[in-house]
Every structure is written in C-alpha cells, then in structure tokens.
Design a protein around this motif. Structure first.
Motif, PDB file in Angstrom:
ATOM      1  N   THR A 714       0.858  -1.181   0.000  1.00  0.00           N
ATOM      2  CA  THR A 714       0.000   0.000   0.000  1.00  0.00           C
ATOM      3  C   THR A 714       0.892   1.227   0.000  1.00  0.00           C
ATOM      4  OG1 THR A 714      -1.723  -1.177   1.230  1.00  0.00           O
ATOM      5  CG2 THR A 714      -1.827   1.223   1.202  1.00  0.00           C
ATOM      6  N   SER A 731     -11.902   9.622 -10.956  1.00  0.00           N
ATOM      7  CA  SER A 731     -10.898   8.555 -10.994  1.00  0.00           C
ATOM      8  C   SER A 731      -9.543   9.174 -10.739  1.00  0.00           C
ATOM      9  CB  SER A 731     -10.910   7.824 -12.339  1.00  0.00           C
ATOM     10  OG  SER A 731     -10.551   8.701 -13.398  1.00  0.00           O
ATOM     11  N   SER A 733      -5.244   7.950 -10.814  1.00  0.00           N
ATOM     12  CA  SER A 733      -4.203   6.948 -11.017  1.00  0.00           C
ATOM     13  C   SER A 733      -2.851   7.629 -10.935  1.00  0.00           C
ATOM     14  CB  SER A 733      -4.355   6.245 -12.379  1.00  0.00           C
ATOM     15  OG  SER A 733      -4.202   7.165 -13.436  1.00  0.00           O
ATOM     16  N   ARG A 750      -4.098   2.607  -9.625  1.00  0.00           N
ATOM     17  CA  ARG A 750      -5.414   3.207  -9.774  1.00  0.00           C
ATOM     18  C   ARG A 750      -6.182   3.139  -8.461  1.00  0.00           C
ATOM     19  NH1 ARG A 750      -6.052   4.034 -15.105  1.00  0.00           N
ATOM     20  NH2 ARG A 750      -4.795   2.765 -16.523  1.00  0.00           N
ATOM     21  N   SER A 751      -6.950   4.197  -8.235  1.00  0.00           N
ATOM     22  CA  SER A 751      -7.833   4.241  -7.080  1.00  0.00           C
ATOM     23  C   SER A 751      -9.184   3.674  -7.479  1.00  0.00           C
ATOM     24  CB  SER A 751      -7.977   5.680  -6.579  1.00  0.00           C
ATOM     25  OG  SER A 751      -8.881   5.744  -5.503  1.00  0.00           O
ATOM     26  N   SER A 752      -9.704   2.803  -6.671  1.00  0.00           N
ATOM     27  CA  SER A 752     -10.937   2.109  -7.020  1.00  0.00           C
ATOM     28  C   SER A 752     -12.173   2.956  -6.745  1.00  0.00           C
ATOM     29  CB  SER A 752     -11.034   0.788  -6.248  1.00  0.00           C
ATOM     30  OG  SER A 752     -10.971   1.033  -4.844  1.00  0.00           O
ATOM     31  N   THR A 753     -12.073   3.977  -5.949  1.00  0.00           N
ATOM     32  CA  THR A 753     -13.229   4.795  -5.599  1.00  0.00           C
ATOM     33  C   THR A 753     -12.935   6.253  -5.919  1.00  0.00           C
ATOM     34  OG1 THR A 753     -12.403   5.058  -3.333  1.00  0.00           O
ATOM     35  CG2 THR A 753     -13.894   3.197  -3.755  1.00  0.00           C
ATOM     36  N   THR A 755     -12.307  10.120  -5.300  1.00  0.00           N
ATOM     37  CA  THR A 755     -11.462  10.769  -4.296  1.00  0.00           C
ATOM     38  C   THR A 755     -11.880  12.223  -4.171  1.00  0.00           C
ATOM     39  OG1 THR A 755      -9.648   9.294  -4.906  1.00  0.00           O
ATOM     40  CG2 THR A 755      -9.106  11.262  -3.618  1.00  0.00           C
ATOM     41  N   ILE A 764      -3.541  10.224   0.275  1.00  0.00           N
ATOM     42  CA  ILE A 764      -4.304   9.147  -0.345  1.00  0.00           C
ATOM     43  C   ILE A 764      -3.452   7.883  -0.325  1.00  0.00           C
ATOM     44  CG2 ILE A 764      -5.629  10.708  -1.829  1.00  0.00           C
ATOM     45  CD1 ILE A 764      -3.819   9.892  -4.131  1.00  0.00           C
ATOM     46  N   THR A 765      -4.132   6.755  -0.302  1.00  0.00           N
ATOM     47  CA  THR A 765      -3.446   5.461  -0.321  1.00  0.00           C
ATOM     48  C   THR A 765      -3.886   4.701  -1.558  1.00  0.00           C
ATOM     49  OG1 THR A 765      -5.186   4.501   1.062  1.00  0.00           O
ATOM     50  CG2 THR A 765      -3.217   5.338   2.170  1.00  0.00           C
ATOM     51  N   LEU A 766      -2.945   4.042  -2.177  1.00  0.00           N
ATOM     52  CA  LEU A 766      -3.202   3.289  -3.402  1.00  0.00           C
ATOM     53  C   LEU A 766      -2.654   1.883  -3.230  1.00  0.00           C
ATOM     54  CD1 LEU A 766      -2.095   5.980  -6.010  1.00  0.00           C
ATOM     55  CD2 LEU A 766      -4.435   5.379  -5.419  1.00  0.00           C
TER      56      LEU A 766
END
Length: 1261
Positions: A714, A731, A733, A750-753, A755, A764-766
């Motif tokens: 992460t 989105s 990324s 990529r972020s799934s949700t 932001t 932010i965490t990816l």
C-alpha cells in the motif's frame, strides 16, 4: 570657400560622372563621336582607393567633352583648384596626317605645345583615313604613326594608339579603355593627394578661432563626391563618416550659441533620406551649419551611398541609433521647437527608414543572422513609431481607447511628456470641442473583465497630464494650486486617487465645493488665470498638433478614433511581423497580444483568441504569471463567446493554476465553478489538460517503502490541491517510473473509488501490485473530473515546511519505492544432518530462517516422497531456535553445504495441527528463527544385509535417503512462494559384518559378528540370536544366543561391538527335502535393543516410545539383518601349467610346439570333476592374425581320477607376424575357474623373430 556653397551645390547637381577631354587637332571628333560614346560606360576599371589599394569598378560612367566646350573653358583658376573633382581626368588628342613632311613641320610642333602641361594626363589617338584598297595611303599612314610613336611614346608608357576609321582593329577599344583608365587612375591619385593635403591643413586648425567648418566641409565633400563619381563608394562613405564626427566635435565648441533649426514649415517631416530637402545656403550659419538640417543631410548622403552599395541593412542599423540620438538632441531644444515636433519627427523618420530599406532589401541575398538582425531593427523602428504615435493620440484624448496592457504601460509611463516653453492655450472658438471631449470623458466606463475580476488599471502616463500641462502654462507658477482639480480627472484618466500623495483633505474638499459646468469653467478668484481642465488640455493639444504636423496622412490618422485604431493596428502588425522574422520572436508575440486586444474590443473573437493563445503560451513558458493573469481572462472570454468549451475549460484550469496571490478567493471560486460546470457538461470528447501547478503530489517524508520482489503493498502519497474548494475526482491513477531502466514502461496505480480533495494537503493510499526489482519514483498523476482528464507531474511551488502548501523540489527525485532484487527471503533446512532410524517414527526437524522478512501468516505445505509418510496421529511441534541465525550470505550457501547447529528451545513447543498437508505458522514465528518438528516414518521392506571380510559390501547412502517437498507461502497476500526439497537420511541402527575368527580342529567355526553403530545415539543391546541357514548348525545344544552375561551391551555413537557365535558345518539337505521346502540361503541375526538419543542431534527413541528403560521389554526394538554364510573352499581341483618354449626361439613361418600340462590336485570323490569319468574337455584359443594352429583346437583328453595324475597337451603352431605377441591359451570350458590353478602360469607376451633371408633372392656382386 564658404562663398562657393551655392556654386558647389549647382556643380553637384549636374556633374555626376568623370569627364574625358577631347583635344580635336584635326577636326575628327564629329565623325567618330558616336563610335566613341558607344563604348561608355567603361566595362572594367581598375582604380586606387584612398589607401592606394586597387579596386575594380564595373560600368564606370564617363563623358567625352571637347576642350573647346564652354563647360571646360569658362572657369577661374580658384574654382579649378576648389572644384578640381569636375575637371577632366584624361585628355584624348585626336590627330591625323597623310604626309611625313606635314607631320614634321606642322603636327609635331603643335602636339608638343598641347602636351607640355604636366598636370594633364593625355594620350594620342592617330586616326587613319586611308582606305584599305589604297596601298600607298595605307603605307604612308603606317609610317606617320610609327614616327608619332617614336616621338611621343616611351618604354615606360605607351601614349599612342591607332584608330582606322574604315574598320578599327579588334583590340583597339580595349587598348583605348586601358589607356583612358590609366590616365583616370593617375589623375584621381593626384587629386586625392591634393584634397588630403588641404584637409589636413584645415584639420590642424579646427580648435583655432580662425576655424571655418564650411571651408572644411567643401573640401571634404568635394573629395567624397569625387570618390562617388569614380564609383569608389566605400571611400566616399568613409569621408562622410569623418565629416559627421568632425561636425559633432566642433558644432558646440567655442562658446558660440547657434540656432538649432527645425522652425521652418515642413521640418516635422524627417529628411533622413532626402538630400535636396533644403539647399546648403539656407542652413548655413556663420562658419557652420544648423544642426537640425545638417545632421539629416549627412545621414542622407550616407544612406544614398549605402543603397548604391546594396547595403540596406546598414542603413537601418545606422538609422535606428541616429533616430534615438537625434531625438535626444531635440529634447535639449524642445522648448524652442513647435509643440510635439520631436514625436512627429520620430514618427516620420521611422516610417521613412522602414519604407526605404524595405524597398531596397532582397530576401535570401544575405546571411541568415544578418537577415534576422535586419528584421529586428525594422521591428524596433515600428515599435518606436508606435509608441510616439500613441503618445500623440493620448495628448488629444484617445487615451481611454488605448489598451492598458503591460507593454503599453511600460512604454508610455517611461516616456516623458512634451516640454514646450508654454503649454498650448485653448483657442477662443473651441468651447464646443471642449464640451464634446467632456462628454466623452464622462461617458467613458472602464471595461469589466470576465469572471468579475477587478484590477487596478495600469498607467499610460509618466505623471498626471493635468498637473503637467497646467504647470507649464505661462501664467502659473510651479506651485500646487491646480492640484485642487486633480480628484475627478485622475479617476477618469486611469490613475488612482492617491496618485498625488501631497494633496490634502482640505484641498480635496474645496474641489467638490466649486461650481462648474461642462461648457464653461468654474469661477476662480485670484490674480492667476484659471487652471485648464482635462478636456481643455486635449483640445489645446489637438490644435497645437494640427499646426505642427504638415503630413496630411499623419494628421488623418489622428483625426478620428477609427483612423487612429487603423494606424495603430498597422504599426503594431508591422512591428510584430518583423519581430517574428527576427530572433526576437517574443516581442512579436507580445505585440500580437496588442492586436488581439483591439480585435477583442471590436468583437472579432476568433482572431483575438488565436493571438491570445500565442501570448499566453509565451508568458506561461517564461513563467511570467502576473502577465499571464492579465491576458488569460480575455482568452477565456473569447473562447466562451466562440463556444469553445474545451479551450474555455483549459483556460479556467490555467487560471486556477496561477499563484493564489494573483486573484481573490472569490475569483478563484468562480474559476472552479466554471471548471466543474464544464467538466460535467455534455462535451463530445474528453479534454486532456496538464494541471501540474494546480494538483501536485509527492511521497511522504521518511525512507521509501521497501518491498521484496513479488510483494504487493500500500503506497501512501501526499497530494496538494490548488482548488479553493473541495473537488471530487471521479478517478485517480498514479504512475511509477523505474529509475534503473529508461525503457521500462510506467506502471499505473489506480484508485478504485472516487477521491475528494480538500484545499491544501491530502493523503491518499493506493493499492500497490507486485513490482519488478528496482528503485521507483513518482511519475505522473492522472485522473478525471467529468469530461476533464487531468495530468500532473510531481513538482510544485514551495512554501513553509509546516504549511499545507509546502512541497520541496527534489533534485534528483527522491525514490518513493524500492523493490529489492530476488534474494532469499527465507530458508528451510533440516534441523539435523545425521541419520534417523528407518522403519521407526522419528521427529524430523525443519529450521525456518526468515531473512529480513516477516513470515506473518505463512503457510507451509508438506509433501513426502516415496518411502516416507507423516504420522498424522501425532501433533506437530514448533519452537524457537537459538544459535542458528546466520547472515544472508551464509544462508545463500546453505544449499551447497548444510551446517549442523545446536538447537536449544528457549520457548515451550507449540503444538500445531496438520490440515491436508498444510501447517499455519504462529505469529510469534514471523521474524525469529524457529524449528518445526514433524513425526515421520521411513518405510523399507528390504531386510538389511550384512557383509563379510571376504566379500565386503559398500553401503550406499542413497538407499536410506528420503525427500520432503516443502512449499512455504508467505508475504502480505501469500504472494511469496519458497519451494525446497530437503533430503533426510534414514538408516538402520547397526551395520553387521562377519568374519571367521578361528577354525577348530573339530570343524567348529568361531563366527564373529561385528556391529557398527550408524546413528548418533547410544544403543543398548539386550539380547541377540542367530538363525542359521541350511548347511550350518550351532555347536552343542545352543539356541544361537551368546552368553547372557554379555548383555546389556552399550554401544556408543559411531562405535563398534562384536558378538561371537560357535557354529559348524551341517549336512546339506537332500533332493527329497529340497523339493519339500525352500532352502534357507541366508542366516538371520536378531538383536533386541534400545536407543537413547536427542531429536536435536539425530536418531532418538520413536515418537510413541518415550522411555527406553530395560525393564520395559515391550518397548524394546528389534533389529534383523540377513547374513550370507558360505561353506569354505580349500584347494583348486586342477592345475594347468604352460611348459617352456624351445631355446632356439620363435621365428615367423617356422613350426613350434606349444605344450600345457594338466595335473589333478585332488583324488576321486573330492571334487565335482570326478563325476566326468576322467574326461577333460580342452580348447586352445589364439589370434588368427598372429598364429596359425596346425593341430586340434578343441577335444577331450583322458585324465586319471587319482590325485597327482598328469597329462601333456601339445599343439603345433606357426607364428605369422614378428614382434611381441600374445601366445595361444589353453582353457577348460567345463571346469569353473575357481577350481583351476595356473601353475606355472603362461607368459603374457612372447617374442617372434622375423623369418630368415632366403639365398635365392640374393644378387651376386
């Protein structure tokens, strides 16, 4: 000499080429004039310049004039010396004669008289009128010409040439031109020397009271004009340059105050390129010339020569500095000159230079750098003209229509106001014009910017015009009385109310209390005249300019606002286009912005947008954010009017990206509202934008995230949002760039949700999938807001370290992630390397060594190989392992060499369960060395075999080897897999070997059984017995057990112990019994024993047997081993001996008898040979290439059955080859080799000699 200025001017006007005088002695010129003038101009002339260097001149113009012409004869001697440049440069004497007597008596004396003047350059042209058909006349003409040459030519110089009037020779014209050019060159050198001497004399007196610049000018320009007539333009230009320097050096010396000039009508129009603008007699003043006209005259002369040299670039390169320097000179005399003459003159000078140099310039004929510099100077002239034109427009009231851009403000605010002695007064009949101007002033409203942006207007004036104009009024002093009227006009003029910090509140109060109307000035009590209002200043300046400007086109450009804008656009476009062609392209782009402002004001948004885009690109590239903030809103408004949604969205984002201090929070919120509205509107295609200065990011402080090859993780990233409010990213990324390999593609996270970014710092965490080994830096942050696809790079402007806007520049970029190369993360090895007990349940220890990696949640899969099974009925134990830690380097070598280590449990063993071959590790074992104890059973169905001293057997370690396949899954998501197959050695507790210790006379054999301990444990033997095979029996009535007092027998690890058994040979079973049961061919040794050992060392008691006490017989272990006993063999049955060969030796081709002796060693019934009734089968074998057998190779011989009987077998053989060869061998096929003794043994090799030489082959001598 100054008195001759008028005549000098006249001579210059009509004398523009060199003169060739023609002395027509024989009246020939009318007949040959046309033919001579056809040769003009001279094609190729070679002249000396001022430095006496040869210069080739093409197409030199000239004129033939008779010496009797009035232009040459009506001159005074002083004129001839002063204007020597117009005198003939060569004299052509035309003569003809048909008789030698006439030549001697008449022609020769006359020619002597003509050529006696040494100052003239002359040569004689003899014209032959003899017809070619008249031989006598032709011969006579030749004789006369020969006499002429002999009299007037010399070896040093040829002064004669012959011209045949009926048909000149082919080279006559070339000869004529060369002689004329020789005369011209000599004359030119002499006259140049004369002028130089005279000029030097005057130059030495230039600081004396008697100095007269007019005399110096006449001589200097005469020399320059002479060079110009000779087409030596470089020398002429040099003379004018020196003349200008001398004038500037002496014009203001001597304390004399001379008139400057510039007061005549039409002086507002520059005469830089007009030599004949005024006669020299009109500009002469005492002993010099007026500076205003004379400096322009000199520049015009220089420009004319430069144009003749085809150097328009040098004209403009000289012209621009001249305009600047002359403008400074005009400033010094501005109080005596007409109103704004300096500005008007500069405008006309710039336009004249632009038009003249542009018409003479040809693209592509000069070097690239010269061409770019030419256009740069053209652009500078246009820019200077443009600034002066705007100043004039501002003075007459067009200032409100001039774009208050940074470039206009910078130019006009640093340009001083005109400084006349008295500011122009308002005409008496100008009240209506004043009223119109005031209406325009009052109705003028500042243009509002898009998004409601409020900006302070940039100034277009160096100081308040109202104050400057009233201060220069003749009836007012330099006091501040007029400042009471500054309040309202200052606001209209674009200046701030506090532009004059000296204005007191009391004075401002008086300003508002004064009654006034738009048509008439307010009442003013005092002795001074009423101060002028701004509208009156505009009208007064307009009337004064109308009197100053004599150029109708220029006045037309100032007559109306439309004409002004047209001329303004013309000058701005000219400057921009020229700058675009030069290397000052940025200047051109900036001026494109001024054109765009006019187009924008008139609603031509398409052209305005195109120009604004170029200006914004320049400002953004240079980092001029304040300038960009001034222009970018206009571009956004143009794009909005053109319905360019993508461009409008881009401009709004760029406005947000600028420094926060350039716009208020409310304005920035308006930008964001437009961005969100447009991004979620129905646009056809997504709009990609770079928002690197709006949304920035970096890794968190501290060391980079460290992962191993194949590990997910992460990644935490800090993102700065430049939006004034919260913004939702649909989105997001982030790409990672590998630093070790430039060809490695970027990998996106990529972020799934969605932001939501708050203003300032966000974390932010990816999710980080497994990456290849290497060091990674943050690459590009991409995402989407509706139809807006943004892209940002990892850089930002810095701020205080403890603020939300802080982000340091990282050079080089700090790694955010380090993925280590594939390395051992864990190691699995066997706990002990010594052998374990086979066919017994044993603990197999597996040491688990994590190598700087956590094994939290690890799962071990165990798969046993053939011959090995796990006792699932028993639990599995796990405990920490002490004294086994090794470095990573040691661990990497563990596959090659396993090292025993002492295992010491410093933690109580934990019991684990085996579930379908899986074992889950406990958390405490995630980062410490641990050992896993697994109960296994190695199965072997074969009975161990003993060895004997006669036939020792080598044990193979492979027989007891078993394998365990291990697969360890560990890591964050069990992505790391470590597979290894370990080998575990199992063995029997003993290895048994036997030997016959002694043989008694009664046939008893003492059989010694030696027990070799094969384990690292103490073995205790409680009992042992031997089950014999057929053919052997125990002696006496024993049951096969040794004496009981021997037991218990303790055997230390890896030591030996022996047990004696007394046996004897028994009777072999008969055929009937053989058929009834299978005979026992092996003896069985049975040992009941116990073991005492530790599982951390090697073999140990079986898992189910925890006690090895002797009294617990049911828990003792049984070991069995098969022993093969062989009945003893005493002596061989037969002896085969090789009898010696003949002493004469062997020779090729000679027969030889090979003899073998067979002897019986045992008598009848003692061996198996006796059963063959004394018949013995023999066979002789030999190499057929070496031997030829002459007797029987195979057959039977009769041998008595009595012990000691003998027989000799003889075989005839013939050797076939010489050398050492193997002899024939006798064998007994029906007798086992163990029953045959070779005594004496046969030789391995025998020597065969070559054959003897035959005498029949000898040749007598």
């Amino acid at each position: 000499m100054a008195n001759y200025l008028a005549q000098f001017q006249t001579i210059k006007n009509y004398c523009d080429q060199i003169v060739i005088a023609v002395e027509d002695v024989s009246d020939l010129w009318p007949n040959i004039k046309d033919r001579f003038e056809e040769q003009l101009p001279f094609k190729r002339a070679c002249l000396n310049n001022k430095t006496r260097n040869l210069v080739f001149v093409d197409n030199l113009p000239a004129e033939f004039i008779l010496t009797t012409d009035a232009r040459l004869r009506s001159r005074f001697p002083q004129e001839q010396s002063l204007f020597w440049f117009r005198e003939p440069y060569a004299t052509v004497v035309l003569v003809t004669c048909e008789d030698l007597e006439e030549f001697k008596t008449i022609l020769k004396p006359r020619l002597r008289l003509i050529v006696q003047n040494d100052e003239r350059e002359w040569f004689i042209v003899f014209v032959s009128r003899a017809h070619p058909s008249n031989d006598n006349a032709t011969k006579m003409a030749k004789k006369v010409y020969a006499k002429l040459e002999a009299e007037f030519s010399s070896k040093k110089r040829e002064r004669c040439c012959k011209f045949d009037i009926h048909g000149p020779e082919a080279n006559f014209w070339e000869d004529l031109e060369s002689k004329i050019m020789e005369c011209v060159k000599n004359t030119l050198d002499r006259r140049v020397q004369f002028y130089e001497d005279e000029i030097r004399k005057l130059s030495e007196q230039r600081f004396m009271p008697v100095w007269n610049f007019c005399n110096f000018f006449v001589l200097k320009e005469s020399l320059a004009f002479m060079f110009e007539m000779a087409h030596l333009h470089e020398d002429a230009l040099r003379e004018y340059d020196e003349l200008e320097l001398c004038y500037l050096e002496t014009v203001n010396t001597g304390g004399k105050q001379r008139e400057f000039g510039g007061l005549d009508s039409g002086d507002d129009q520059a005469a830089l390129l007009n030599i004949g603008n005024k006669p020299l007699t009109q500009i002469v003043q005492d002993d010099s010339f007026r500076e205003f006209e004379f400096r322009q005259y000199l520049f015009a002369c220089q420009s004319k020569l430069l144009f003749k040299l085809n150097r328009p670039f040098e004209v403009v390169s000289r012209g621009y500095p001249f305009v600047i320097s002359f403008s400074k000179a005009l400033i010094l005399h501005e109080s005596t000159l007409p109103f704004c003459l300096r500005e008007v003159w500069v405008i006309s000078a710039c336009l004249a230079l632009i038009n003249a140099t542009s018409s003479h310039y040809n693209d592509g004929l000069v070097a690239s750098d010269i061409e770019k510099e030419f256009y740069r100077l053209q652009g500078d002239l246009y820019s200077l003209c443009r600034v002066k034109f705007m100043r004039l427009a501002y003075l007459i009231g067009y200032g409100m229509d001039i774009e208050r851009s940074p470039v206009n403000s910078a130019s006009l605010s640093m340009l001083p106001w005109p400084k006349p002695a008295v500011w122009p007064s308002l005409p008496a009949d100008a009240s209506s014009q004043v009223l119109d101007k005031e209406k325009v002033i009052l109705q003028a409203t500042p243009r509002s910017k898009h998004f409601g942006i409020q900006r302070k207007s940039l100034p277009l004036e160096p100081s308040v015009l109202l104050r400057e104009a009233n201060r220069r009024r003749a009836s007012l002093s330099a006091g501040n009385m007029f400042e009471m009227f500054d309040s309202r006009p200052s606001l209209i003029d674009g200046s701030t109310p506090d532009a004059s910090p000296s204005t007191s509140p009391l004075q401002k109060a008086k300003t508002f209390s004064m009654p006034r109307t738009n048509s008439s000035p307010g009442n003013f009590d005092g002795s001074m005249d009423r101060p002028m209002r701004l509208a009156e200043i505009y009208v007064a300046a307009e009337h004064a300019l109308k009197r100053t400007i004599s150029n109708a086109d220029l006045w037309k450009s100032l007559s109306s606002l439309e004409e002004f804008e047209q001329k303004y656009l013309e000058l701005t476009k000219g400057a921009a286009d020229n700058y675009h062609h030069s290397w000052w392209k940025r200047h051109g782009v900036v001026l494109d912005g001024e054109i765009a402002a006019v187009c924008f004001r008139h609603g031509n948004f398409d052209l305005a947008a195109k120009s604004y885009e170029k200006v914004c690109a320049l400002y953004a590239g240079e980092g001029w954010q304040e300038l960009l903030a001034d222009v970018l809103p206009n571009l956004a408004e143009c794009q909005k009017m053109l319905n360019d949604q993508a461009g409008y969205l881009s401009s709004c984002v760029r406005l947000l990206s600028l420094d926060k201090g350039l716009f208020s929070t409310k304005e920035r919120q308006a930008f964001q509202a437009e961005v969100v509205r447009l991004a979620h509107s129905e646009m056809k295609d997504p709009v990609p934008l770079d928002v690197s200065s709006l949304i920035t990011f970096s890794g968190n402080l501290g060391p980079p995230l460290e992962l191993c090859d194949g590990d997910p993780g992460t990644l935490s990233v800090t993102v700065w949002s430049g939006f004034p409010d919260d913004i939702t990213l649909d989105s997001l990324s982030l790409t990672l760039m590998a630093t070790f390999n430039a060809d490695e593609g970027a990998k996106a996270l990529r972020s799934s949700t969605a932001t939501v970014l708050k203003p300032g710092r966000n974390t932010i965490t990816l999710a980080l999938p497994p990456q290849k080994p290497g060091s990674y830096v943050l690459g590009v942050l991409t995402g989407q807001i509706g139809q807006l696809r943004f892209r940002s790079h990892s850089f930002s402007k810095g701020g205080p370290a403890d603020s939300d806007d802080f982000m340091s520049y990282e050079k080089p970029t700090r790694p955010i992630l380090k993925v280590f190369k594939p390395r051992p993360l864990v190691d699995l090895t066997a706990a002990v390397s010594s052998a374990l007990l086979i066919n017994e349940t044993q603990w197999v220890g597996i040491i688990v060594r994590p190598i700087d990696y956590s094994l939290k949640g690890a799962v071990l899969h165990i798969d046993t190989g053939p011959g090995l099974k796990i006792e699932e009925s028993h639990v599995i134990e796990m405990e920490s392992c002490a004294n086994v830690s090794q470095s990573a380097a040691d661990i990497s070598n563990v596959n090659g060499t396993q090292k025993d280590c002492t295992l010491a449990a410093n933690k109580e063993p934990e019991q684990l369960s085996l579930d379908d071959g899986r074992i889950e590790f406990s958390d405490w074992a995630s980062d410490v060395n641990s050992v896993l104890w697994i109960p296994v059973l190695a199965i072997s169905d074969t009975l161990p075999k003993g060895s004997s001293s006669v036939n020792p057997q080598k044990q193979s370690i492979v027989d007891g080897m078993r394998t365990i396949a291990l697969k360890l899954e560990f890591g964050a998501s069990h992505n790391q897999i470590f597979e290894k197959t370990i080998a575990v050695h199992f063995t029997d507790p003993f290895h048994v070997s036997t030997r016959v210790a002694d043989k008694c006379n009664d046939g008893t054999l003492l059989l010694q059984v030696i027990l070799h301990s094969q384990v690292k444990a103490s073995l205790t033997i409680y009992d042992a017995w031997l089950e014999l095979q057929d053919g052997f029996v125990h002696t006496g009535k024993g049951n096969g057990r040794p004496t009981s007092s021997f037991f218990p027998l303790v055997i230390s690890p890896t030591s030996k112990a022996g047990i004696l058994f007394s046996i004897c040979l028994g009777k072999m079973i008969g055929e009937d019994e053989l058929e009834a049961r299978k005979p026992e061919t092996e003896s069985i040794l049975n040992i009941r024993y116990g073991i005492s050992g530790e599982r951390t060392i090697g073999a140990h008691p079986p898992v189910a047997v925890e006690s090895v006490r002797p009294e617990v017989a049911g828990q003792d272990l049984i070991f069995k081993s098969a022993l093969v006993l062989q009945r003893p063999v005493l002596d061989p049955c037969l002896a085969v001996g090789f009898l010696p060969l003949p002493s004469t030796g062997l020779r090729v081709g000679q027969l030889v008898t090979m003899k073998w002796r067979i002897e019986r060693l045992k008598g009848f019934g003692d061996d198996e040979i006796s059963e063959q009734s004394g018949e013995v089968l023999y066979e002789v074998s030999a190499n057929s290439e070496n031997w030829m057998i002459a007797g029987r190779k195979r057959g039977h011989v009769s041998l008595s059955t009595n012990q000691g009987s003998r027989i000799v077998i003889s075989i005839l053989c013939v050797p076939l080859v010489a050398g050492y060869v193997r002899p024939p061998r006798l064998g007994l096929p029906n007798v086992d080799e163990s029953n045959i003794s070779n005594n004496p043994p046969g030789p391995h090799l025998v020597c065969v000699m070559p054959p003897v030489l035959s005498s029949s082959f000898c040749i007598p001598a």
